[in-house]
Design a protein around this motif. Structure first.
Motif, PDB file in Angstrom:
ATOM      1  N   TYR A  50      64.533  26.520   8.608  1.00  0.00           N
ATOM      2  CA  TYR A  50      64.471  25.774   7.460  1.00  0.00           C
ATOM      3  C   TYR A  50      63.587  26.291   6.629  1.00  0.00           C
ATOM      4  N   GLN A  51      62.469  26.671   6.936  1.00  0.00           N
ATOM      5  CA  GLN A  51      61.330  27.168   5.959  1.00  0.00           C
ATOM      6  C   GLN A  51      61.657  28.596   5.462  1.00  0.00           C
ATOM      7  N   LEU A  52      62.390  29.302   6.236  1.00  0.00           N
ATOM      8  CA  LEU A  52      62.947  30.701   5.977  1.00  0.00           C
ATOM      9  C   LEU A  52      64.044  30.341   4.720  1.00  0.00           C
ATOM     10  N   ARG A  53      64.770  29.325   4.836  1.00  0.00           N
ATOM     11  CA  ARG A  53      65.805  29.068   3.656  1.00  0.00           C
ATOM     12  C   ARG A  53      65.087  28.659   2.616  1.00  0.00           C
ATOM     13  N   ALA A  54      64.239  27.799   2.741  1.00  0.00           N
ATOM     14  CA  ALA A  54      63.221  27.323   1.508  1.00  0.00           C
ATOM     15  C   ALA A  54      62.821  28.371   0.688  1.00  0.00           C
TER      16      ALA A  54
ATOM     17  N   LEU B 279      64.514  30.707  -0.450  1.00  0.00           N
ATOM     18  CA  LEU B 279      65.358  31.078  -1.411  1.00  0.00           C
ATOM     19  C   LEU B 279      65.492  30.133  -2.647  1.00  0.00           C
ATOM     20  N   LYS B 280      64.946  29.097  -2.164  1.00  0.00           N
ATOM     21  CA  LYS B 280      65.160  27.855  -3.415  1.00  0.00           C
ATOM     22  C   LYS B 280      63.917  27.760  -4.154  1.00  0.00           C
ATOM     23  N   LEU B 281      62.921  28.053  -3.606  1.00  0.00           N
ATOM     24  CA  LEU B 281      61.623  27.562  -4.299  1.00  0.00           C
ATOM     25  C   LEU B 281      60.796  28.701  -4.910  1.00  0.00           C
ATOM     26  N   GLY B 282      59.799  28.536  -5.790  1.00  0.00           N
ATOM     27  CA  GLY B 282      59.016  29.609  -6.069  1.00  0.00           C
ATOM     28  C   GLY B 282      57.948  29.617  -4.808  1.00  0.00           C
ATOM     29  N   PRO B 283      56.976  30.734  -4.995  1.00  0.00           N
ATOM     30  CA  PRO B 283      56.022  30.806  -3.910  1.00  0.00           C
ATOM     31  C   PRO B 283      55.037  29.872  -3.841  1.00  0.00           C
ATOM     32  N   GLY B 284      54.573  29.097  -4.975  1.00  0.00           N
ATOM     33  CA  GLY B 284      53.616  28.205  -4.831  1.00  0.00           C
ATOM     34  C   GLY B 284      54.398  26.948  -4.175  1.00  0.00           C
ATOM     35  N   PRO B 285      55.163  26.316  -4.577  1.00  0.00           N
ATOM     36  CA  PRO B 285      55.821  25.115  -4.136  1.00  0.00           C
ATOM     37  C   PRO B 285      56.270  25.526  -2.657  1.00  0.00           C
ATOM     38  N   PHE B 286      56.789  26.887  -2.365  1.00  0.00           N
ATOM     39  CA  PHE B 286      57.034  26.981  -0.935  1.00  0.00           C
ATOM     40  C   PHE B 286      55.902  26.866   0.000  1.00  0.00           C
ATOM     41  N   ALA B 287      54.790  27.497  -0.449  1.00  0.00           N
ATOM     42  CA  ALA B 287      53.661  27.631   0.487  1.00  0.00           C
ATOM     43  C   ALA B 287      52.946  26.190   0.560  1.00  0.00           C
ATOM     44  N   GLU B 288      53.052  25.310  -0.711  1.00  0.00           N
ATOM     45  CA  GLU B 288      52.686  23.863  -0.364  1.00  0.00           C
ATOM     46  C   GLU B 288      53.727  23.387   0.724  1.00  0.00           C
ATOM     47  N   GLY B 289      54.819  23.525   0.866  1.00  0.00           N
ATOM     48  CA  GLY B 289      55.598  23.065   1.854  1.00  0.00           C
ATOM     49  C   GLY B 289      55.139  23.279   3.290  1.00  0.00           C
ATOM     50  N   LEU B 290      54.606  24.449   3.461  1.00  0.00           N
ATOM     51  CA  LEU B 290      54.234  24.916   4.800  1.00  0.00           C
ATOM     52  C   LEU B 290      52.839  24.535   5.269  1.00  0.00           C
ATOM     53  N   ARG B 291      52.404  23.813   4.198  1.00  0.00           N
ATOM     54  CA  ARG B 291      50.859  23.591   4.421  1.00  0.00           C
ATOM     55  C   ARG B 291      50.553  22.683   5.921  1.00  0.00           C
ATOM     56  N   ASN B 292      51.427  21.763   6.098  1.00  0.00           N
ATOM     57  CA  ASN B 292      51.839  21.091   7.247  1.00  0.00           C
ATOM     58  C   ASN B 292      52.219  21.677   8.490  1.00  0.00           C
ATOM     59  N   ALA B 293      52.994  22.733   8.190  1.00  0.00           N
ATOM     60  CA  ALA B 293      53.543  23.271   9.596  1.00  0.00           C
ATOM     61  C   ALA B 293      52.520  23.349  10.554  1.00  0.00           C
ATOM     62  N   SER B 294      53.107  23.579  11.877  1.00  0.00           N
ATOM     63  CA  SER B 294      52.412  24.033  13.054  1.00  0.00           C
ATOM     64  C   SER B 294      52.089  25.408  13.005  1.00  0.00           C
ATOM     65  N   SER B 295      50.877  25.794  13.935  1.00  0.00           N
ATOM     66  CA  SER B 295      50.521  27.270  13.734  1.00  0.00           C
ATOM     67  C   SER B 295      51.489  28.158  14.448  1.00  0.00           C
ATOM     68  N   ARG B 296      52.390  27.231  15.421  1.00  0.00           N
ATOM     69  CA  ARG B 296      53.599  27.838  15.960  1.00  0.00           C
ATOM     70  C   ARG B 296      54.558  28.269  14.792  1.00  0.00           C
ATOM     71  N   THR B 297      54.763  27.453  14.061  1.00  0.00           N
ATOM     72  CA  THR B 297      55.806  27.789  13.009  1.00  0.00           C
ATOM     73  C   THR B 297      55.447  29.059  12.347  1.00  0.00           C
TER      74      THR B 297
ATOM     75  N   GLN C  28      68.092  38.773  25.023  1.00  0.00           N
ATOM     76  CA  GLN C  28      67.009  39.583  24.103  1.00  0.00           C
ATOM     77  C   GLN C  28      66.901  38.752  22.777  1.00  0.00           C
ATOM     78  N   ASP C  29      67.617  37.775  22.549  1.00  0.00           N
ATOM     79  CA  ASP C  29      67.690  37.194  21.018  1.00  0.00           C
ATOM     80  C   ASP C  29      66.605  36.313  21.161  1.00  0.00           C
ATOM     81  N   GLN C  30      65.910  36.281  19.974  1.00  0.00           N
ATOM     82  CA  GLN C  30      64.636  35.587  19.407  1.00  0.00           C
ATOM     83  C   GLN C  30      65.216  34.221  19.027  1.00  0.00           C
ATOM     84  N   ARG C  31      64.624  32.883  19.566  1.00  0.00           N
ATOM     85  CA  ARG C  31      65.169  31.884  19.337  1.00  0.00           C
ATOM     86  C   ARG C  31      64.216  31.372  17.945  1.00  0.00           C
ATOM     87  N   LEU C  32      64.929  30.828  17.029  1.00  0.00           N
ATOM     88  CA  LEU C  32      64.238  30.296  15.894  1.00  0.00           C
ATOM     89  C   LEU C  32      64.161  28.947  15.772  1.00  0.00           C
TER      90      LEU C  32
END
Ligand SMILES: [Zn+2]
Length: 260
Positions: A197-201, A203-221, A187-191
């Motif tokens: 990594y993005q989840l933990r990011a 907590l370290k970044l502001g919303p702008g830089p965080f979103a920037e880091g996700l721009r190239n992430a896959s649609s699956r992510t 029943q566990d969901q695999r991450l």
């Protein structure tokens, strides 16, 4: 009746009687505030455009003892977000933020971190509306964290080992994160390592830089991330009865609708 003056974000308004509105705000000094703005639907009124949703205002109100609804006396626009309201997708994303703040925040309890976080998310959306979805994920993780519902992201809840930076993990019952050897129930969901990594990011970044880091992430992510935060939020909302205001002004559309 002392007057309270505070910076506040308008989250939503409801029509009340013929000429008035109920305004729901997240304020810096008093947390979630619900107030009546008398006469604000008249053509000439002292509030002008200050009560449009997601406007940052300087709010002055007074509260009678034992009354949940305060009286809005004065408003001054500090920053309007009118430009964001014209796009229906952005508007529904911002409504999702408003809905969740209302669901999660106890009224009249100041939470400076929450106020600053929501304000930062609105600012980031204004600067880059195309990052809306990533900013919503950021908001959701931080909301869970500030209200005490975010599990430990850095350590396995089973063996307490620190996770590697991009280690794939499992979300078990109770939303806790576990390593491969402690989790991995059916029943566990695999991450994936990427989502973890993005989840933990967040907590370290502001919303702008965080979103920037996700721009190239896959649609699956993006999809897995959204599923995860939605699951966590649903879990919290199912456990605690929804906080309904003591007056009746029609349906309170909640997070369930906004995120459907
Ligand atoms: Zn473990």
């Amino acid at each position: 009746m002392p007057l309270v003056e505070t910076e506040a974000l308008v989250l939503r308004t409801y029509n009340l009687a013929e000429a008035d509105k109920i305004v729901v705000c997240l304020s810096r000094e008093a947390g979630l505030v619900r107030g009546v703005a008398k006469g604000c639907r008249k053509l000439k009124n002292r509030f002008g455009a200050a009560l449009e949703p997601f406007t940052l205002i300087n709010l002055t109100y007074y509260q009678k003892e034992n009354q949940e609804l305060v009286s809005v006396r004065q408003t001054e626009i500090l920053r309007s977000n009118f430009n964001l309201l014209s796009d229906p997708i952005t508007l529904s994303g911002l409504a999702h933020i408003g809905d969740l703040v209302v669901e999660f925040s106890p009224p009249y309890q100041a939470n400076d971190n929450l106020f600053r976080m929501v304000k930062a998310c609105l600012e980031a959306t204004g600067l880059s509306p195309s990052d809306l979805q990533s900013i919503l994920r950021y908001f959701e993780v931080w909301l869970l964290r500030l209200e005490g519902f975010l599990p430990d992201l850095s350590r396995c809840a089973g063996c307490h080992r620190l996770f590697g930076e991009k280690e794939a993990v499992f979300v078990g019952p109770g939303s806790t994160l576990r390593c491969q050897s402690c989790g991995n129930d059916e029943q566990d969901q695999r991450l994936s390592g990427q989502v973890h990594y993005q989840l933990r990011a967040t907590l370290k970044l502001g919303p702008g830089p965080f979103a920037e880091g996700l721009r190239n992430a896959s649609s699956r992510t993006h999809r897995d991330f959204a599923n995860l935060t939605q699951r966590w939020i649903m879990r919290v909302l199912e456990r605690q009865p929804r906080k309904r205001p003591s007056y009746s002004v029609g349906a309170f559309e909640g997070a369930r609708n906004a995120s459907a």
